[in-house]
Each structure stands twice: as C-alpha cells, then as structure tokens.
Design a protein around this motif. Structure first.
Motif, PDB file in Angstrom:
ATOM      1  N   ARG A 175       0.841  -1.205   0.000  1.00  0.00           N
ATOM      2  CA  ARG A 175       0.000   0.000   0.000  1.00  0.00           C
ATOM      3  C   ARG A 175       0.873   1.252   0.000  1.00  0.00           C
ATOM      4  NH1 ARG A 175      -4.033   0.991   4.933  1.00  0.00           N
ATOM      5  NH2 ARG A 175      -5.093  -0.767   3.996  1.00  0.00           N
ATOM      6  N   SER A 176       1.916   1.245   0.820  1.00  0.00           N
ATOM      7  CA  SER A 176       2.820   2.393   0.893  1.00  0.00           C
ATOM      8  C   SER A 176       3.578   2.586  -0.414  1.00  0.00           C
ATOM      9  CB  SER A 176       3.799   2.218   2.053  1.00  0.00           C
ATOM     10  OG  SER A 176       3.092   2.175   3.278  1.00  0.00           O
ATOM     11  N   ALA A 177       3.967   1.497  -1.053  1.00  0.00           N
ATOM     12  CA  ALA A 177       4.656   1.593  -2.346  1.00  0.00           C
ATOM     13  C   ALA A 177       3.730   2.211  -3.392  1.00  0.00           C
ATOM     14  CB  ALA A 177       5.141   0.222  -2.794  1.00  0.00           C
ATOM     15  N   ARG A 178       2.463   1.827  -3.379  1.00  0.00           N
ATOM     16  CA  ARG A 178       1.506   2.433  -4.328  1.00  0.00           C
ATOM     17  C   ARG A 178       1.364   3.930  -4.073  1.00  0.00           C
ATOM     18  NH1 ARG A 178      -1.159  -2.406  -3.172  1.00  0.00           N
ATOM     19  NH2 ARG A 178      -2.559  -1.375  -1.713  1.00  0.00           N
ATOM     20  N   GLN A 179       1.349   4.320  -2.809  1.00  0.00           N
ATOM     21  CA  GLN A 179       1.248   5.742  -2.483  1.00  0.00           C
ATOM     22  C   GLN A 179       2.505   6.481  -2.946  1.00  0.00           C
ATOM     23  OE1 GLN A 179       0.317   6.657   1.582  1.00  0.00           O
ATOM     24  NE2 GLN A 179       0.046   8.828   1.141  1.00  0.00           N
ATOM     25  N   ALA A 180       3.665   5.866  -2.776  1.00  0.00           N
ATOM     26  CA  ALA A 180       4.907   6.493  -3.238  1.00  0.00           C
ATOM     27  C   ALA A 180       4.908   6.623  -4.760  1.00  0.00           C
ATOM     28  CB  ALA A 180       6.112   5.681  -2.761  1.00  0.00           C
ATOM     29  N   GLU A 181       4.410   5.608  -5.452  1.00  0.00           N
ATOM     30  CA  GLU A 181       4.350   5.669  -6.917  1.00  0.00           C
ATOM     31  C   GLU A 181       3.416   6.770  -7.393  1.00  0.00           C
ATOM     32  OE1 GLU A 181       3.247   1.654  -7.793  1.00  0.00           O
ATOM     33  OE2 GLU A 181       5.277   0.902  -7.396  1.00  0.00           O
ATOM     34  N   ALA A 182       2.415   7.099  -6.598  1.00  0.00           N
ATOM     35  CA  ALA A 182       1.463   8.154  -6.957  1.00  0.00           C
ATOM     36  C   ALA A 182       2.069   9.549  -6.830  1.00  0.00           C
ATOM     37  CB  ALA A 182       0.207   8.043  -6.097  1.00  0.00           C
ATOM     38  N   LEU A 183       3.274   9.645  -6.263  1.00  0.00           N
ATOM     39  CA  LEU A 183       3.930  10.952  -6.131  1.00  0.00           C
ATOM     40  C   LEU A 183       4.122  11.638  -7.477  1.00  0.00           C
ATOM     41  CD1 LEU A 183       6.743  10.472  -3.467  1.00  0.00           C
ATOM     42  CD2 LEU A 183       4.932  12.190  -3.423  1.00  0.00           C
TER      43      LEU A 183
ATOM     44  N   PRO B 183       6.231  -5.389  -3.139  1.00  0.00           N
ATOM     45  CA  PRO B 183       7.004  -4.150  -3.027  1.00  0.00           C
ATOM     46  C   PRO B 183       7.370  -3.845  -1.578  1.00  0.00           C
ATOM     47  CG  PRO B 183       4.821  -3.733  -3.973  1.00  0.00           C
ATOM     48  CD  PRO B 183       4.895  -5.179  -3.637  1.00  0.00           C
ATOM     49  N   ALA B 184       8.578  -3.335  -1.417  1.00  0.00           N
ATOM     50  CA  ALA B 184       9.054  -2.972  -0.083  1.00  0.00           C
ATOM     51  C   ALA B 184       9.833  -1.670  -0.208  1.00  0.00           C
ATOM     52  CB  ALA B 184       9.911  -4.098   0.483  1.00  0.00           C
ATOM     53  N   PHE B 185      10.852  -1.509   0.627  1.00  0.00           N
ATOM     54  CA  PHE B 185      11.616  -0.264   0.618  1.00  0.00           C
ATOM     55  C   PHE B 185      12.265   0.008  -0.731  1.00  0.00           C
ATOM     56  CE2 PHE B 185      11.702  -0.615   5.354  1.00  0.00           C
ATOM     57  CZ  PHE B 185      11.124   0.608   5.614  1.00  0.00           C
ATOM     58  N   ASP B 186      12.657  -1.037  -1.458  1.00  0.00           N
ATOM     59  CA  ASP B 186      13.288  -0.798  -2.754  1.00  0.00           C
ATOM     60  C   ASP B 186      12.310  -0.156  -3.733  1.00  0.00           C
ATOM     61  OD1 ASP B 186      11.823  -3.176  -2.807  1.00  0.00           O
ATOM     62  OD2 ASP B 186      13.179  -4.162  -4.213  1.00  0.00           O
ATOM     63  N   ALA B 187      11.053  -0.581  -3.722  1.00  0.00           N
ATOM     64  CA  ALA B 187      10.045   0.012  -4.599  1.00  0.00           C
ATOM     65  C   ALA B 187       9.758   1.450  -4.189  1.00  0.00           C
ATOM     66  CB  ALA B 187       8.760  -0.819  -4.570  1.00  0.00           C
ATOM     67  N   ILE B 188       9.725   1.702  -2.890  1.00  0.00           N
ATOM     68  CA  ILE B 188       9.493   3.058  -2.394  1.00  0.00           C
ATOM     69  C   ILE B 188      10.671   3.949  -2.775  1.00  0.00           C
ATOM     70  CG2 ILE B 188       9.214   4.444  -0.298  1.00  0.00           C
ATOM     71  CD1 ILE B 188       7.729   1.925   0.870  1.00  0.00           C
ATOM     72  N   GLN B 189      11.883   3.437  -2.627  1.00  0.00           N
ATOM     73  CA  GLN B 189      13.074   4.201  -3.020  1.00  0.00           C
ATOM     74  C   GLN B 189      13.038   4.529  -4.514  1.00  0.00           C
ATOM     75  OE1 GLN B 189      16.791   2.379  -1.898  1.00  0.00           O
ATOM     76  NE2 GLN B 189      17.943   3.591  -3.374  1.00  0.00           N
ATOM     77  N   HIS B 190      12.682   3.559  -5.331  1.00  0.00           N
ATOM     78  CA  HIS B 190      12.593   3.787  -6.777  1.00  0.00           C
ATOM     79  C   HIS B 190      11.545   4.867  -7.085  1.00  0.00           C
ATOM     80  CE1 HIS B 190      12.655   2.959 -11.062  1.00  0.00           C
ATOM     81  NE2 HIS B 190      11.337   2.903 -11.012  1.00  0.00           N
ATOM     82  N   ALA B 191      10.403   4.799  -6.409  1.00  0.00           N
ATOM     83  CA  ALA B 191       9.347   5.794  -6.630  1.00  0.00           C
ATOM     84  C   ALA B 191       9.804   7.183  -6.193  1.00  0.00           C
ATOM     85  CB  ALA B 191       8.080   5.384  -5.893  1.00  0.00           C
ATOM     86  N   PHE B 192      10.504   7.269  -5.053  1.00  0.00           N
ATOM     87  CA  PHE B 192      11.033   8.560  -4.599  1.00  0.00           C
ATOM     88  C   PHE B 192      12.024   9.115  -5.628  1.00  0.00           C
ATOM     89  CE2 PHE B 192      10.557   7.871   0.304  1.00  0.00           C
ATOM     90  CZ  PHE B 192       9.203   8.098   0.209  1.00  0.00           C
ATOM     91  N   THR B 193      12.891   8.257  -6.136  1.00  0.00           N
ATOM     92  CA  THR B 193      13.881   8.690  -7.131  1.00  0.00           C
ATOM     93  C   THR B 193      13.187   9.224  -8.377  1.00  0.00           C
ATOM     94  OG1 THR B 193      15.505   7.094  -6.310  1.00  0.00           O
ATOM     95  CG2 THR B 193      15.863   7.971  -8.528  1.00  0.00           C
ATOM     96  N   ALA B 194      12.207   8.487  -8.890  1.00  0.00           N
ATOM     97  CA  ALA B 194      11.479   8.918 -10.095  1.00  0.00           C
ATOM     98  C   ALA B 194      10.776  10.256  -9.853  1.00  0.00           C
ATOM     99  CB  ALA B 194      10.472   7.842 -10.508  1.00  0.00           C
ATOM    100  N   TYR B 195      10.161  10.397  -8.684  1.00  0.00           N
ATOM    101  CA  TYR B 195       9.488  11.653  -8.353  1.00  0.00           C
ATOM    102  C   TYR B 195      10.489  12.806  -8.301  1.00  0.00           C
ATOM    103  CZ  TYR B 195       7.560  15.330  -5.442  1.00  0.00           C
ATOM    104  OH  TYR B 195       7.192  16.567  -4.954  1.00  0.00           O
ATOM    105  N   LEU B 196      11.609  12.592  -7.620  1.00  0.00           N
ATOM    106  CA  LEU B 196      12.611  13.654  -7.501  1.00  0.00           C
ATOM    107  C   LEU B 196      13.209  14.016  -8.861  1.00  0.00           C
ATOM    108  CD1 LEU B 196      14.262  12.384  -4.216  1.00  0.00           C
ATOM    109  CD2 LEU B 196      13.130  14.611  -4.512  1.00  0.00           C
ATOM    110  N   GLN B 197      13.416  13.035  -9.722  1.00  0.00           N
ATOM    111  CA  GLN B 197      13.911  13.317 -11.071  1.00  0.00           C
ATOM    112  C   GLN B 197      12.908  14.175 -11.844  1.00  0.00           C
ATOM    113  OE1 GLN B 197      14.605   9.263 -12.283  1.00  0.00           O
ATOM    114  NE2 GLN B 197      16.801   9.372 -11.818  1.00  0.00           N
ATOM    115  N   ALA B 198      11.618  13.870 -11.685  1.00  0.00           N
ATOM    116  CA  ALA B 198      10.590  14.654 -12.366  1.00  0.00           C
ATOM    117  C   ALA B 198      10.570  16.087 -11.834  1.00  0.00           C
ATOM    118  CB  ALA B 198       9.223  13.992 -12.196  1.00  0.00           C
ATOM    119  N   GLU B 199      10.705  16.240 -10.513  1.00  0.00           N
ATOM    120  CA  GLU B 199      10.749  17.590  -9.941  1.00  0.00           C
ATOM    121  C   GLU B 199      12.012  18.327 -10.392  1.00  0.00           C
ATOM    122  OE1 GLU B 199       8.364  19.114  -8.735  1.00  0.00           O
ATOM    123  OE2 GLU B 199       7.265  18.010  -7.199  1.00  0.00           O
ATOM    124  N   GLN B 200      13.108  17.601 -10.557  1.00  0.00           N
ATOM    125  CA  GLN B 200      14.348  18.198 -11.036  1.00  0.00           C
ATOM    126  C   GLN B 200      14.167  18.698 -12.465  1.00  0.00           C
ATOM    127  OE1 GLN B 200      17.761  15.519 -11.266  1.00  0.00           O
ATOM    128  NE2 GLN B 200      18.964  17.054 -10.138  1.00  0.00           N
TER     129      GLN B 200
END
Length: 195
Positions: A68-76, A127-144
C-alpha cells in the motif's frame, strides 16, 4: 457476527484493521488469533481458514502495508509541481509509518516464522523499501526536470537517505511518539533538498 457460511466482504482488510486496533489498544503481546477475530466480529476460526496461522497473518499484514505504501509512493509522480517537494515526500513517509505500527513490525521481525514469510514475500516481488526508493527517485527526477530541485542534486542518493532514515525510524520509534519521527524526517528533507 457474520452468519456461518456467508462470505465476508474484504475479509483480509477487516482482519488486518482489527489486528492493528488490538495492537494499538492492548500491545503486541495481546495479538492472538482469537483477539483479532473478536475485534473483527468474525467466527473464531476464520483467521485459520485464510492463513496458516498467526505468523503468516502478521507477515501478510506487513506485506500488505508495504505494498500500500509503495503504491502511495508511486502516486507521487502525479503530484509533480504541487505543494512543496518536501511536503509531498513527508506525506508519504508519515503514511508509511502510520501504515506499519512499530509493534506489528516488531512481531514480523522477531517471530522467526513471520520473519521468514515476510522475507519470502519480498523475494517473490511484494514491493518494499526498494520500490518506495525507486518511486522517490522517479518523483525527484521529475521535480528536477521541472526546476523544483537543483540541477546538481542527486535524486537517487536523496531517495536512499530518506528510505534509510524511514527504515531506521520504523525500527526504533517509540509507540505514541510519532511527532519526533515526523520532525526528524522534516529536518532530513530540509538538509537533503537544500543542495
């Protein structure tokens, strides 16, 4: 109580939510199959009908909350350009900490059968922390790319630091002291996003 033989809608979630209420109210030591089914207003044996036992149930609860948390991170990524980068990331981290009560995580890592089942779930692709980390990275790249994160910032390292801190906070926080964890995350984001 549901009549015998009648399907219970969303049974897994009903049992998971009941378990979280039992742990929040009475502590991890009070988490038994009977306490969960009583809290969920289900027949006593229903948990064992759907899970091999309490250890599998606890592991499945943790796996479900990680997913559930990974899905929320992907929604970033849909929030790029909205609010602030720090607020968006903090919201997901706080939701993750809320979704994984420390007492439940403690059960999942200290009960050998639950820990094994949890690890097997992660190895099978839950999905676990690795999926959340990947989602955070993708979000930050988009913001960059949108100019809201400096061009010389390192999204992958920021994501790793944030996930590592979140893991640490999940494993060491004191129940009922969420404010301290939230303040720690905010201070970390202030430092990481300043670069």
């Amino acid at each position: 109580m549901s009549p015998r033989g009648v399907a219970i809608p969303d049974l897994r979630e009903r049992l998971f939510a009941a378990a979280e209420r039992v742990v929040a109210r009475d502590g991890a030591a009070a988490l038994t199959s009977r306490a969960i089914t009583a809290e969920a207003d289900c027949a006593k044996g229903v948990l064992h009908t759907h899970f091999a036992g309490l250890d599998e149930f606890v592991a499945e609860l943790v796996l479900d909350r990680f997913a559930r948390s990974a899905r929320q991170a992907e929604a970033l990524e849909a929030r790029v350009g909205e609010a602030t980068v720090a607020d968006n990331l903090q919201e997901v981290v706080v939701a993750l900490m809320d979704a994984l009560p420390s007492a439940v995580v403690g059960l999942a890592v200290t009960r050998p059968a639950a820990a094994l089942h949890t690890r097997e779930g992660f190895r099978s692709g839950v999905p676990a922390f690795d999926a959340i980390q990947h989602a955070f990275t993708a979000y930050l790249q988009a913001e960059q790319r949108g100019g809201r994160l400096p061009a010389d910032a390192d999204p992958a390292t920021i994501a790793l630091a944030l996930v590592g801190t979140t893991h640490h906070l999940l494993m060491t926080r004191v129940p009922g002291r969420q404010e301290g964890a939230e303040a720690t995350v905010r201070r970390l984001l202030d430092v990481l996003l300043r670069s």
